[in-house]
Write a protein that holds these residues in place. Structure first.
Motif, PDB file in Angstrom:
ATOM      1  N   SER A   1      -5.375  -7.387  -5.770  1.00  0.00           N
ATOM      2  CA  SER A   1      -5.490  -5.923  -5.812  1.00  0.00           C
ATOM      3  C   SER A   1      -5.180  -5.396  -7.207  1.00  0.00           C
ATOM      4  O   SER A   1      -5.846  -4.485  -7.712  1.00  0.00           O
TER       5      SER A   1
ATOM      6  N   SER B   1      -3.228  -4.293   2.245  1.00  0.00           N
ATOM      7  CA  SER B   1      -3.060  -4.636   3.664  1.00  0.00           C
ATOM      8  C   SER B   1      -4.261  -5.395   4.197  1.00  0.00           C
ATOM      9  O   SER B   1      -4.127  -6.398   4.896  1.00  0.00           O
TER      10      SER B   1
ATOM     11  N   ARG C   1      -6.499   2.775  -0.558  1.00  0.00           N
ATOM     12  CA  ARG C   1      -5.398   3.128   0.345  1.00  0.00           C
ATOM     13  C   ARG C   1      -4.907   1.946   1.170  1.00  0.00           C
ATOM     14  O   ARG C   1      -3.727   1.864   1.499  1.00  0.00           O
ATOM     15  N   VAL C   2      -5.826   1.024   1.512  1.00  0.00           N
ATOM     16  CA  VAL C   2      -5.451  -0.072   2.421  1.00  0.00           C
ATOM     17  C   VAL C   2      -5.901  -1.430   1.895  1.00  0.00           C
ATOM     18  O   VAL C   2      -5.950  -2.396   2.642  1.00  0.00           O
TER      19      VAL C   2
ATOM     20  N   PHE D   1      -4.238   2.905  -7.809  1.00  0.00           N
ATOM     21  CA  PHE D   1      -3.140   3.231  -6.904  1.00  0.00           C
ATOM     22  C   PHE D   1      -2.409   4.478  -7.370  1.00  0.00           C
ATOM     23  O   PHE D   1      -2.014   5.334  -6.560  1.00  0.00           O
TER      24      PHE D   1
ATOM     25  N   PRO E   1      -0.493   2.242   6.805  1.00  0.00           N
ATOM     26  CA  PRO E   1      -1.705   1.554   6.341  1.00  0.00           C
ATOM     27  C   PRO E   1      -2.379   0.709   7.422  1.00  0.00           C
ATOM     28  O   PRO E   1      -3.609   0.664   7.493  1.00  0.00           O
TER      29      PRO E   1
ATOM     30  N   ASP F   1       0.813  -1.210   0.000  1.00  0.00           N
ATOM     31  CA  ASP F   1       0.000   0.000   0.000  1.00  0.00           C
ATOM     32  C   ASP F   1       0.852   1.268   0.000  1.00  0.00           C
ATOM     33  O   ASP F   1       0.325   2.361  -0.211  1.00  0.00           O
TER      34      ASP F   1
END
Length: 446
Positions: free
Chosen positions: A139, A367, A363-364, A215, A228, A80
């Protein structure tokens, strides 16, 4: 940081890279599972009685799952912070190296207790690698995919996982057919050495992939998140718990591919190694077709109902599959193995990449997926060890193992019932429910 011009138009390229990379990565991971069930009890734990040797060998299979949550913390953080692509390349190279080293290890007869220690260390490195592999690949494909086809495109990561397992199984079929002395001396090492080719091929493929537009936009506008994990636990803690519970569905896979294989080839049942490996191979062939079909259905009717079907029906069909093994009826075992793993389990397996990924904001996302799934997968990994204990000293109590597997399907059902439906939410608006309830997070500009 600007959005790469080519990135917005390459969902197929991202899906293909995720499929091939995951196939290569999980080829490495699953050959260990086959070896743990068939080879390692006689190579690294041969001083123990057969039942204890099998238990110890299956425990080393679970060690990688224990390492996964730790790896997820680090790889999720950097994924992230620096992007999905770099983590995808790193995890592939780490898996290739650790798997190659397993093939080079001395046996217990050669160096004593040092041999299983070295085996566990290499297995830990495999676990760290796997911790970031699926989360980064998922992702990457989710953020490249069109909003109305995220389920289909993200399913290619799990299709790659099944492909890797299929390749691993096909490689082990001729290896398992070798004479016992050749198999235990040098034959088992060949699939592990082949990871050199795996690492090089995967590196070339993934180096050519662009970073995701989502991203890139995040980094160029609001900036990447400084911590994150802090944002994740503040804004998405409930979703992390849902992912942990949902990830327990992977217990069906580990019980099917490892414990059931060991049980079917034990003296109490007596099926051959090669015939049972073919059950896994054919089930994976069917899964390769079923996964994208289930995922496409989730793009139409939603993630929750498809995931729920997979979770409930897996609990039922695993009971039937283990019962079929106990009868020693191979045609029935083959049929129910294909239905259980190839068709039913594929419903949950094919949809979870989009189902989990859509719970989090850009953003996360890496994670959240890495930490949530790897904690759940850690339990799934050790489910094999627990199953070996539950099965009793002679390893024949299959019904208790079936009930244990069914119990592990309950948290995924709760996840499906409690989660929000997100299949129609635009990609840029995913995770906004959590952000709106939380205080403004601390950010740094890219």
């Amino acid at each position: 940081m600007s959005v790469p011009a080519e990135a917005a138009g390459q969902p197929k390229k991202a899906a293909a890279a995720a499929w091939i990379g995951s196939a290569l990565e999980y080829y490495d991971f699953f050959i260990y599972g086959s070896a743990a069930a068939l080879i390692f009890p006689k190579v690294f734990f041969d001083e123990s009685d057969p039942a204890t040797a099998t238990l110890l060998s299956l425990a080393t299979f679970g060690v990688a799952y224990a390492a996964r949550p730790v790896g997820a913390l680090f790889l999720g953080h950097f994924g992230d912070r620096v992007g999905r692509k770099k983590i995808m390349v790193f995890t592939l190279l780490l898996m290739g190296l650790s798997t190659f080293l397993i093939g080079c290890l001395p046996t217990r007869a050669q160096v004593g207790s040092l041999a299983p220690v070295l085996l566990v260390l290499c297995r830990i490195l495999q676990g760290v690698s796997a911790a970031g592999e699926q989360a980064s690949a998922n992702s990457m494909t989710l953020e490249h995919a069109p909003s109305n086809r995220r389920g289909f495109f993200t399913s290619f990561t799990l299709g790659g996982t099944q492909g890797g397992q299929l390749i691993a199984t096909l490689v082990f079929i001729p290896i398992a057919a070798l004479p016992e002395n050749q198999l235990l001396s040098w034959g088992w090492r060949i699939p592990f050495w082949a990871s050199v080719v795996v690492a090089v091929a995967g590196y070339v493929i993934r180096r050519r992939l662009e970073e995701t537009p989502a991203f890139a936009r995040q980094a160029a506008t609001e900036g990447v998140v400084k911590l994150p994990l802090a944002v994740l636990l503040r804004e998405h803690w409930a979703d992390v718990l849902r992912v942990i519970g949902g990830a327990l569905i992977a217990s069906v896979s580990t019980i099917f591919t490892v414990w059931a294989l060991a049980y079917a080839t034990s003296d109490s049942v007596g099926m051959s190694r090669s015939s049972m490996l073919w059950v896994g191979a054919l089930a994976n062939v069917v899964a390769l077709a079923a996964i994208p079909l289930w995922a496409s259905l989730s793009d139409r009717i939603g993630r929750r109902p498809v995931f729920l079907i997979g979770s409930v029906c897996s609990a039922i069909t695993m009971f039937l599959y283990l019962w079929a093994i106990s009868t020693g009826n191979y045609p029935l075992t083959l049929l129910l193995g294909i239905v259980t793993f190839g068709v039913v389990y594929s419903a949950a397996n094919g949809v979870w990449p989009s189902f989990y990924g859509e719970m989090f904001s850009t953003r996360v996302r890496l994670s959240g997926m890495a930490i949530g799934t790897q904690i759940g997968f850690a339990v799934a990994g050790f489910a094999v060890t627990f199953a070996a204990q539950i099965a009793g000293p002679d390893g024949t109590d299959w019904s208790s193992v079936a009930l244990f597997t069914a119990a592990l399907c309950v948290p995924p059902v709760i996840t499906a019932l409690s989660a929000r439906e997100t299949h129609k939410t635009p990609t840029d608006h995913l995770g906004e429910h959590a952000t709106q309830r939380a205080s403004q997070p601390e950010r740094v500009t890219a």
